[in-house]
Write a protein that holds these residues in place. Structure first.
Motif, PDB file in Angstrom:
ATOM      1  N   LEU A 145       0.437  -1.685  -0.160  1.00 53.11           N
ATOM      2  CA  LEU A 145       0.192   0.115  -0.203  1.00 53.11           C
ATOM      3  C   LEU A 145       1.069   1.696   0.194  1.00 53.11           C
ATOM      4  O   LEU A 145       0.323   1.999  -0.817  1.00 53.11           O
ATOM      5  N   LEU A 146       2.482   1.019   0.524  1.00 49.47           N
ATOM      6  CA  LEU A 146       2.618   2.464   1.016  1.00 49.47           C
ATOM      7  C   LEU A 146       3.835   2.831  -0.812  1.00 49.47           C
ATOM      8  O   LEU A 146       4.776   3.313  -0.576  1.00 49.47           O
ATOM      9  N   ARG A 147       3.793   0.989  -1.406  1.00 52.09           N
ATOM     10  CA  ARG A 147       5.173   1.184  -2.180  1.00 52.09           C
ATOM     11  C   ARG A 147       5.071   2.257  -3.672  1.00 52.09           C
ATOM     12  O   ARG A 147       5.737   3.108  -3.662  1.00 52.09           O
ATOM     13  N   PRO A 148       3.969   2.873  -3.445  1.00 49.64           N
ATOM     14  CA  PRO A 148       3.609   4.739  -4.487  1.00 49.64           C
ATOM     15  C   PRO A 148       4.785   5.899  -3.919  1.00 49.64           C
ATOM     16  O   PRO A 148       5.141   6.220  -4.343  1.00 49.64           O
ATOM     17  N   TRP A 149       5.260   5.984  -3.271  1.00 43.97           N
ATOM     18  CA  TRP A 149       5.536   6.760  -1.866  1.00 43.97           C
ATOM     19  C   TRP A 149       6.813   6.729  -1.922  1.00 43.97           C
ATOM     20  O   TRP A 149       7.697   7.375  -2.068  1.00 43.97           O
ATOM     21  N   PHE A 150       6.730   5.411  -1.706  1.00 46.77           N
ATOM     22  CA  PHE A 150       8.605   4.911  -1.441  1.00 46.77           C
ATOM     23  C   PHE A 150       9.082   5.351  -2.777  1.00 46.77           C
ATOM     24  O   PHE A 150      10.493   6.015  -2.637  1.00 46.77           O
ATOM     25  N   GLU A 151       8.167   4.881  -3.965  1.00 48.36           N
ATOM     26  CA  GLU A 151       9.068   4.852  -5.447  1.00 48.36           C
ATOM     27  C   GLU A 151       9.481   6.344  -5.724  1.00 48.36           C
ATOM     28  O   GLU A 151      10.210   7.028  -6.562  1.00 48.36           O
ATOM     29  N   GLU A 152       8.029   7.281  -5.010  1.00 45.58           N
ATOM     30  CA  GLU A 152       7.645   9.140  -5.706  1.00 45.58           C
ATOM     31  C   GLU A 152       9.294   9.363  -5.852  1.00 45.58           C
ATOM     32  O   GLU A 152       9.724  10.034  -5.478  1.00 45.58           O
ATOM     33  N   LEU A 153       9.779   8.727  -3.627  1.00 48.79           N
ATOM     34  CA  LEU A 153      10.849   8.661  -3.113  1.00 48.79           C
ATOM     35  C   LEU A 153      12.459   8.678  -2.804  1.00 48.79           C
ATOM     36  O   LEU A 153      13.729   8.809  -3.472  1.00 48.79           O
ATOM     37  N   ASN A 188      -1.378  16.739   5.247  1.00 43.37           N
ATOM     38  CA  ASN A 188      -0.389  16.642   4.326  1.00 43.37           C
ATOM     39  C   ASN A 188      -0.704  16.072   3.154  1.00 43.37           C
ATOM     40  O   ASN A 188      -2.014  14.803   3.202  1.00 43.37           O
ATOM     41  N   ARG A 189      -0.287  15.844   1.887  1.00 38.79           N
ATOM     42  CA  ARG A 189      -0.587  15.417   1.079  1.00 38.79           C
ATOM     43  C   ARG A 189      -0.560  13.585   1.495  1.00 38.79           C
ATOM     44  O   ARG A 189      -1.503  12.934   0.628  1.00 38.79           O
ATOM     45  N   PHE A 190       0.251  13.076   1.935  1.00 41.36           N
ATOM     46  CA  PHE A 190       0.013  11.301   2.196  1.00 41.36           C
ATOM     47  C   PHE A 190      -0.925  11.624   3.246  1.00 41.36           C
ATOM     48  O   PHE A 190      -1.378  10.483   3.229  1.00 41.36           O
ATOM     49  N   THR A 191      -0.721  12.215   3.981  1.00 43.41           N
ATOM     50  CA  THR A 191      -2.507  11.662   4.912  1.00 43.41           C
ATOM     51  C   THR A 191      -3.880  11.921   3.690  1.00 43.41           C
ATOM     52  O   THR A 191      -4.552  11.650   4.370  1.00 43.41           O
ATOM     53  N   ARG A 192      -3.839  13.234   2.560  1.00 44.47           N
ATOM     54  CA  ARG A 192      -4.975  12.910   2.727  1.00 44.47           C
ATOM     55  C   ARG A 192      -5.391  12.201   0.742  1.00 44.47           C
ATOM     56  O   ARG A 192      -5.753  10.948   1.289  1.00 44.47           O
ATOM     57  N   GLU A 193      -3.399  10.775   0.838  1.00 39.74           N
ATOM     58  CA  GLU A 193      -4.687  10.006   0.030  1.00 39.74           C
ATOM     59  C   GLU A 193      -3.424   9.303   0.350  1.00 39.74           C
ATOM     60  O   GLU A 193      -4.685   7.765  -0.418  1.00 39.74           O
ATOM     61  N   VAL A 194      -3.404   8.574   1.747  1.00 42.41           N
ATOM     62  CA  VAL A 194      -3.937   7.302   2.325  1.00 42.41           C
ATOM     63  C   VAL A 194      -5.103   7.799   2.322  1.00 42.41           C
ATOM     64  O   VAL A 194      -6.018   6.485   3.137  1.00 42.41           O
ATOM     65  N   LEU A 195      -5.907   8.444   2.380  1.00 38.81           N
ATOM     66  CA  LEU A 195      -7.324   8.280   3.452  1.00 38.81           C
ATOM     67  C   LEU A 195      -7.862   7.430   2.743  1.00 38.81           C
ATOM     68  O   LEU A 195      -8.468   6.922   3.331  1.00 38.81           O
ATOM     69  N   ALA A 196      -7.938   6.841   1.537  1.00 36.00           N
ATOM     70  CA  ALA A 196      -8.382   5.629   0.727  1.00 36.00           C
ATOM     71  C   ALA A 196      -8.228   4.624   0.898  1.00 36.00           C
ATOM     72  O   ALA A 196      -9.371   4.124   1.444  1.00 36.00           O
ATOM     73  N   TYR A 197      -7.247   4.067   1.254  1.00 36.26           N
ATOM     74  CA  TYR A 197      -6.694   3.360   2.369  1.00 36.26           C
ATOM     75  C   TYR A 197      -6.359   2.810   3.904  1.00 36.26           C
ATOM     76  O   TYR A 197      -6.059   1.939   4.599  1.00 36.26           O
ATOM     77  N   GLU A 198      -7.211   3.808   4.324  1.00 41.09           N
ATOM     78  CA  GLU A 198      -6.744   3.799   5.798  1.00 41.09           C
ATOM     79  C   GLU A 198      -6.730   2.960   6.374  1.00 41.09           C
ATOM     80  O   GLU A 198      -6.448   1.742   7.603  1.00 41.09           O
ATOM     81  N   ASN A 199      -7.962   2.417   6.208  1.00 36.20           N
ATOM     82  CA  ASN A 199      -9.244   1.120   7.392  1.00 36.20           C
ATOM     83  C   ASN A 199      -8.383  -0.374   6.639  1.00 36.20           C
ATOM     84  O   ASN A 199      -7.985  -1.437   7.261  1.00 36.20           O
ATOM     85  N   GLU A 200      -7.225  -0.382   5.264  1.00 34.64           N
ATOM     86  CA  GLU A 200      -6.578  -1.369   5.250  1.00 34.64           C
ATOM     87  C   GLU A 200      -5.024  -1.496   5.461  1.00 34.64           C
ATOM     88  O   GLU A 200      -3.781  -1.911   5.414  1.00 34.64           O
ATOM     89  N   LEU A 201      -4.661   0.559   6.326  1.00 29.37           N
ATOM     90  CA  LEU A 201      -3.170  -0.182   6.983  1.00 29.37           C
ATOM     91  C   LEU A 201      -3.286  -0.980   7.958  1.00 29.37           C
ATOM     92  O   LEU A 201      -3.916  -1.356   8.480  1.00 29.37           O
ATOM     93  N   LEU A 238      11.197  17.621   3.514  1.00 33.84           N
ATOM     94  CA  LEU A 238       9.327  17.563   2.101  1.00 33.84           C
ATOM     95  C   LEU A 238       8.400  17.367   3.646  1.00 33.84           C
ATOM     96  O   LEU A 238       7.957  16.630   3.991  1.00 33.84           O
ATOM     97  N   ALA A 239       7.625  18.406   4.236  1.00 28.89           N
ATOM     98  CA  ALA A 239       6.625  18.565   4.845  1.00 28.89           C
ATOM     99  C   ALA A 239       5.564  17.632   4.492  1.00 28.89           C
ATOM    100  O   ALA A 239       4.702  17.031   5.314  1.00 28.89           O
ATOM    101  N   ASP A 240       4.963  16.681   3.409  1.00 28.52           N
ATOM    102  CA  ASP A 240       4.224  16.575   2.504  1.00 28.52           C
ATOM    103  C   ASP A 240       4.419  14.641   2.845  1.00 28.52           C
ATOM    104  O   ASP A 240       3.278  13.964   3.211  1.00 28.52           O
ATOM    105  N   TYR A 241       5.395  15.137   3.819  1.00 28.54           N
ATOM    106  CA  TYR A 241       5.228  12.905   4.519  1.00 28.54           C
ATOM    107  C   TYR A 241       5.716  12.827   5.450  1.00 28.54           C
ATOM    108  O   TYR A 241       6.090  12.251   6.033  1.00 28.54           O
ATOM    109  N   VAL A 242       5.856  13.705   6.518  1.00 30.18           N
ATOM    110  CA  VAL A 242       5.938  13.906   7.584  1.00 30.18           C
ATOM    111  C   VAL A 242       5.151  13.977   8.758  1.00 30.18           C
ATOM    112  O   VAL A 242       3.626  14.541   8.059  1.00 30.18           O
ATOM    113  N   ASN A 243       4.688  13.484   9.694  1.00 29.29           N
ATOM    114  CA  ASN A 243       3.732  13.193  11.058  1.00 29.29           C
ATOM    115  C   ASN A 243       4.128  14.544  11.662  1.00 29.29           C
ATOM    116  O   ASN A 243       4.576  14.755  12.158  1.00 29.29           O
TER     117      ASN A 243
END
Length: 376
Positions: free
Chosen positions: A102-110, A293-306, A328-333
């Motif tokens: 589920l996290l692969r797209p963001w890992f690949e992006e960075l 941030n971007r990560f919390t918004r994009e993960v929202l669709a999968y949140e129950n599967e995390l 990169l504040a878009d990927y930090v808690n």
């Protein structure tokens, strides 16, 4: 509350914990606490705190020694009481692969390798942590996420250590009092970071601070500490008026120079996006309040599967570390309460002094003549 210089500071919480002012610095986990911050608050007359839930037993002993060397004033060390469901068997390899995928797209992006499939390293055991903490004898031990077993509280009492529990509902506050703790933090849903509900699911325990505080104050006889969405003297005055004996401030102190928050985290707390927060499982697997941030918004669709906590926290660690390194504040808690927009860059002692002065001013405005001018 009697008239006189800074009369609002004299009360049950200050007397119980040996404080000059009933202001508690919220304890931060995950490396966000610092000895410098806790020391600054304690030296200013409040209760400096340090979140120790990721520390080994040896690290806890060393921490208490360091704090004791830094200040002769009272301080607190905080631990998480483990949830029973987090002691369940870890996911099998197929489940882990699905969680990591589920996290692969963001890992690949960075440009990072695929999220690791190893089991999370065993977290320090609570039983060993609390035994080490009791042996170190800090002035105060505070707890979140639950209530420790009776033998812990009995031993703390025998050693003269103050104990403070954290409640998100009246039901939890009553349980904390019944267990024999000395004080209770009434932590409203406005508070930043992880939600500490332990008797009911989080979605049944989201009570706002200024709804929760008067109900808890009415229900229990031990001192009540209001927490969540309090960042200035007006908030403190409101909490005291509603029956609190003191306040705990997290985000306001997280935003100070001495905290362990990264530069991008502090910048976010002081920035325009701080007016909005969200409850998310994206970073750790447990619901926590953060600036979106971007990560919390994009993960929202999968949140129950995390993945559940602590596996999600382990899986996202490389992503968070790389993002912090590159700013990169878009990927930090970006943990934050709902009053972050009231903060600004400054040192912890200056912030504490301002809180003290502004509380007196707010109380005088509320009830003229109730509290006289009171610069520290």
């Amino acid at each position: 509350m009697t008239d006189g210089k800074r009369s609002w500071v004299r009360g049950r919480l200050a007397e119980l914990l040996g404080l000059e002012v009933p202001i508690v610095q919220g304890p931060f986990g995950g490396g966000l606490s610092s000895v410098a911050l806790a020391t600054a608050v304690s030296e200013g007359g409040g209760l400096g705190s340090y979140g120790g839930h990721i520390l080994t037993p040896e690290g806890i002993g060393a921490l208490v020694n360091e704090l004791r060397k830094a200040t002769a004033r009272p301080f607190a060390v905080n631990l998480w009481v483990p949830h029973p469901d987090e002691a369940a068997a870890p996911p099998d390899r197929d489940q882990m692969a699905r969680y990591a995928g589920l996290l692969r797209p963001w890992f690949e992006e960075l440009g990072l390798p695929t999220a690791p499939l190893e089991e999370p390293s065993p977290a320090p055991g609570f039983a060993e942590q609390i035994d080490a903490l009791l042996a170190a004898e800090p002035p105060v031990i505070s707890f979140v996420m639950g209530i420790p077993e009776a033998r812990v509280l009995d031993e703390a009492r025998r050693r003269g250590i103050g104990t403070v529990g954290t409640a998100t509902t009246v039901e939890e506050a009553l349980a904390i009092e019944a267990a024999g703790m000395d004080a209770v933090v009434a932590s409203g849903s406005d508070a930043g970071g992880h939600r500490g509900s332990f008797l009911r699911p989080v979605n049944e325990s989201l009570v706002g601070t200024f709804s929760l505080v008067p109900q808890v104050a009415q229900a229990v006889s031990i001192p009540v500490v209001a927490a969540g969405g309090i960042a200035d003297g007006r908030g403190i005055a409101a909490a005291l008026t509603l029956g609190a004996d003191g306040v705990q401030i997290g985000t306001g102190f997280l935003a100070t120079e001495e905290s362990g928050a990264s530069a991008i985290h502090r910048a976010a707390l002081h920035g325009p996006d701080a007016y909005t927060t969200v409850l998310t499982r994206a970073f750790s697997g447990r619901l926590a309040r953060a600036i979106p941030n971007r990560f919390t918004r994009e993960v929202l669709a999968y949140e129950n599967e995390l993945a559940p906590y602590p596996m999600q926290y382990t899986l996202t660690r490389p992503l968070r570390a790389a993002a912090a390194e590159h700013g990169l504040a878009d990927y930090v808690n970006l943990w934050s309460g709902q009053a972050a927009a009231l903060t600004r860059p400054r040192g912890a002692r200056a912030y504490l002094d301002e809180l003290i002065a502004d509380t007196g001013a707010a109380l005088r405005h509320l009830v003229p003549g109730r509290d006289s001018a009171a610069a520290p």
